[in-house]
Design a protein around this motif. Structure first.
Motif, PDB file in Angstrom:
ATOM      1  N   LYS A  82       1.263   1.731  12.439  1.00 14.97           N
ATOM      2  CA  LYS A  82       1.021   0.297  12.226  1.00 14.97           C
ATOM      3  C   LYS A  82      -0.011   0.073  11.127  1.00 14.97           C
ATOM      4  O   LYS A  82       0.138  -0.835  10.299  1.00 14.97           O
ATOM      5  N   ASN A  86       0.748  -1.951   7.791  1.00 18.46           N
ATOM      6  CA  ASN A  86      -0.056  -3.125   7.421  1.00 18.46           C
ATOM      7  C   ASN A  86      -0.723  -2.935   6.067  1.00 18.46           C
ATOM      8  O   ASN A  86      -0.820  -3.876   5.276  1.00 18.46           O
ATOM      9  N   GLU A  89       1.870  -3.422   3.408  1.00 17.18           N
ATOM     10  CA  GLU A  89       2.187  -4.842   3.268  1.00 17.18           C
ATOM     11  C   GLU A  89       1.059  -5.573   2.533  1.00 17.18           C
ATOM     12  O   GLU A  89       1.312  -6.396   1.646  1.00 17.18           O
ATOM     13  N   SER A  90      -0.193  -5.241   2.871  1.00 15.56           N
ATOM     14  CA  SER A  90      -1.330  -5.897   2.201  1.00 15.56           C
ATOM     15  C   SER A  90      -1.377  -5.547   0.724  1.00 15.56           C
ATOM     16  O   SER A  90      -1.595  -6.417  -0.126  1.00 15.56           O
TER      17      SER A  90
END
Length: 130
Positions: A82, A86, A89-90
């Motif tokens: 995760k 994340n 994605e950031s």
């Protein structure tokens, strides 16, 4: 010849019961030893059974600990996945934001640099220090 056969028959009749008794004694001794051995095996199996029952609690604890470690490992693996997702994605969002505002960023940086150059030129204390 007939006497020889009669004598062999007589000796056989005398020896066969004696050999039968000797064989019977050996069979009795064998059965007795077998019974003693089976009793010892039964005692040994009882002892082994008791010792195995004593091991049940520690083995249960080891099994529970193993399951707990497996659950922790799985949780850590999912958490790391995760975090990586994340982060990707950031970074992707930041990259797209920077690409969308590329021109304005260049201008802002250029103006900032010009401002710094002007300040350095105007500040006489910088020249005396160098």
């Amino acid at each position: 010849m007939e006497q020889l056969l009669y004598m062999v028959s007589f000796i056989a009749k005398c020896l066969l019961p004696v050999l039968g008794v000797v064989l019977l004694v050996y069979i009795i001794l064998f059965v007795k030893e077998l019974i003693i051995t089976l009793k010892e095996v039964t005692k040994t199996l009882s002892t082994v059974d008791e010792q195995v029952k004593k091991l049940d609690a520690p083995l249960k604890t080891a099994e529970d600990l193993s399951h707990t470690v497996d659950q922790l490992h799985e949780g850590a693996k999912q958490t790391c996945k995760k975090v990586v997702d994340n982060t990707k994605e950031s970074v992707s969002n930041i990259r797209s934001f920077v690409n969308e505002n590329k021109g304005s960023w260049k201008e802002a940086i250029h103006l900032k640099m010009e401002g710094l150059k002007n300040r350095v030129k105007e500040d006489p204390s910088n020249e005396s220090e160098s």
